[in-house]
Write an enzyme that holds these catalytic residues in place. Structure first.
Site, short mmCIF file in Angstrom:
data_model
loop_
_atom_site.label_atom_id
_atom_site.label_comp_id
_atom_site.label_asym_id
_atom_site.label_seq_id
_atom_site.Cartn_x
_atom_site.Cartn_y
_atom_site.Cartn_z
N GLU A 1 0.07 -30.36 -13.58
CA GLU A 1 -0.13 -30.55 -12.14
C GLU A 1 -1.46 -29.98 -11.69
O GLU A 1 -2.13 -30.54 -10.81
CB GLU A 1 1.02 -29.90 -11.38
CG GLU A 1 2.35 -30.64 -11.54
CD GLU A 1 3.55 -29.84 -11.05
OE1 GLU A 1 4.60 -30.46 -10.83
OE2 GLU A 1 3.43 -28.60 -10.91
N ARG B 1 0.58 -26.62 -15.71
CA ARG B 1 -0.75 -26.92 -16.22
C ARG B 1 -1.12 -28.39 -15.93
O ARG B 1 -2.25 -28.68 -15.51
CB ARG B 1 -0.80 -26.66 -17.74
CG ARG B 1 -2.20 -26.75 -18.33
CD ARG B 1 -2.14 -27.06 -19.83
NE ARG B 1 -1.40 -26.07 -20.57
CZ ARG B 1 -1.95 -25.16 -21.38
NH1 ARG B 1 -3.25 -25.09 -21.51
NH2 ARG B 1 -1.18 -24.32 -22.05
N ASP C 1 11.78 -24.00 -11.17
CA ASP C 1 12.55 -23.52 -10.02
C ASP C 1 12.82 -22.02 -10.14
O ASP C 1 12.74 -21.28 -9.15
CB ASP C 1 13.89 -24.26 -9.93
CG ASP C 1 13.72 -25.75 -9.69
OD1 ASP C 1 12.72 -26.14 -9.06
OD2 ASP C 1 14.59 -26.52 -10.13
#
Length: 473
Positions: A211, A209, A277
């Site tokens: 970014e 969010r 990741d």
């Protein structure tokens, strides 16, 4: 798209092992130093960490690879390390994973990105970083693109894992995306920074969010604002879709004609490290396995919920996903193979819990067995039972034994509240299992479940102890 059933989702999980994925990005070495803090230094007002053990794992793009291999996917990995000990260690860790074709290029004079976390009582005391975030040498970037372009043909999806540590600097992302497009392969990007024009034409980007707000310059406080910001990026850069990770609020998938909100799946949040990741690995594996994007995104959301409930840089395995899709299987969740058992014990240990270990055949469970296990559980925070397989039980007790097969014996043990995990071992002695699990306490029964105190010397090496519970096992 109609709501998919839990049974169909479970089938989708099993398809992930068919995936083949190319990962290109910033590899890191994650080091964990565990110990005790019992006093403050006389030299400065800082805690003294008495180191007990150290663990090293692949981080950054290497953690994306680790998550993919945990799902059984085949992975090609292209990255750059320095000509230092950390680079050598990281190369060995990556190469030691099953199903990985590593291409770790070496740049002389460059420091391999290393993050060292110091942990006491389950809490991070400090983190120390070594890195060279400047772009890699141009000739090395050219070679990286050539290798990746060749590897694209042998895989179904390419992941760009950008941590802004130099591997994906300059025009490299654009060149990689162009190569994937020429080969007819889809591209998933875990982006960083504010210039998403670097990733123009990617099929999917997976910003957090925060970014998303940085890249779009738009508010992202509500679901409607998140969708609007994602659509602005799609329009500006030609993305196929945006999957926004929203921490405790779950995920939002925005495509050209639809948007979907997935609520958070985590039962408890222990550590958010590495969840991004995991999310990108699972959605990429799903696309590589031929799953529809909404299905892959939902599995990604479930997997992220699993890893935030674990400690440290963790992974979501196929068994974890299947368990999450069958919440009624609480008893069966206690039944683990040796590798999964070791992972679970390590997560418990990182939370500062004392691990007990008992072993035996436990054939035709008797009240004495239950009392033995209750007593053992009272001496530790989590109790693991190493169960003799049918073959090793027969070796110990003779023909005609055991009366119940190992599946029935394991399920019965797992139904007991005092037992937290059951794992079957094939050897006549549990010593190798003890070596792998590293329990703090061995609990022995009167029938020699630990013959001649087998394993006690090992446990004493790491400060463990033996207790006699006095019941036949």
């Amino acid at each position: 798209m109609a709501e998919i059933s839990l049974a169909d989702l479970a089938d989708a999980v099993r398809q992930l092992r068919r995936a083949s994925v190319l990962v290109v990005g910033d590899a890191m070495l994650d080091r964990y130093v565990y110990g005790r803090v019992e006093r403050v230094s006389t030299e400065a007002p800082v805690p003294i960490l008495s180191v007990e053990r150290e663990v090293a794992l692949p981080g950054g793009a290497g953690n994306v690879v680790r998550n993919l291999t945990a799902l059984g996917a085949a992975v090609a990995f292209v990255s750059v390390v320095g000509d230092d000990q950390a680079g050598s260690d990281l190369t060995g860790l990556i190469g030691g994973q099953p199903g990985v074709e590593p291409w770790l290029l070496v740049q002389g004079g460059r420091a391999t990105t290393t993050k060292t976390r110091f942990i006491a009582a389950g809490q991070q005391v400090m983190r120390a970083d070594h890195e060279s975030p400047s772009p890699i040498q141009q000739r090395l970037a050219d070679r990286l693109v050539r290798i990746a372009a060749d590897a694209i043909a042998a895989t179904s999806v390419m992941v760009l894992s950008d941590y802004q540590k130099g591997v994906l600097g300059g025009e490299t992302p654009k060149r990689l995306i162009a190569a994937a497009r020429a080969a007819g392969r889809r591209v998933v990007v875990d982006p960083k920074g504010s210039d998403y024009g670097l990733y123009a034409g990617a099929d999917l980007i997976t910003p957090s969010r925060a970014e998303l707000a940085q890249a779009s310059g738009m508010p992202v406080g509500t679901e409607a604002e998140i969708v609007a910001a994602a659509r602005a990026l799609i329009a500006a850069h030609g993305f196929g879709a945006v999957l926004v990770t929203r921490s405790q609020d779950g995920m939002t998938l925005v495509e050209a004609g639809a948007d979907r909100h997935f609520p958070a799946e985590a039962a408890e949040v222990n550590d958010v490290l590495g969840a991004g990741d995991t999310a990108v690995a699972v959605v990429a594996a799903g696309l590589a396995a031929g799953l529809a994007l909404p299905v892959a995104a939902r599995l990604s959301n479930i997997a992220a919920g699993i890893v935030v409930g674990k400690a440290g840089t963790a992974v979501a395995r196929e068994v974890d996903l299947l368990d999450a899709l069958a919440p009624g299987r609480s008893v069966l969740r206690k039944l683990r193979g040796r590798a999964d058992a070791a992972d679970q014990v390590e997560r418990w240990r990182r939370r500062g819990w004392r691990i007990g270990f008992a072993t035996g055949c436990f054939d035709l469970l008797q009240p004495a067995h239950v009392q033995f296990l209750d007593r053992a559980r009272g001496w530790c925070d989590r109790l693991v039972v190493g169960l003799h397989s049918d073959g090793s039980a027969r070796q110990l007790r003779g023909d005609g034994q055991p009366i119940q097969d190992q599946g029935a014996r394991a399920a019965t043990l797992a139904s007991l509240a005092s037992v937290d995990l059951v794992t079957v071992f094939e050897e006549n002695s549990p010593v190798e299992l003890i070596r792998q699990l590293r329990p703090d306490l061995l609990v022995r029964g009167t029938d020699g479940g630990l013959p001649s105190f087998a394993g006690i010397e090992l446990v004493q090496e790491w400060g463990g102890a033996l207790r006699d519970a006095g019941a036949e096992t």
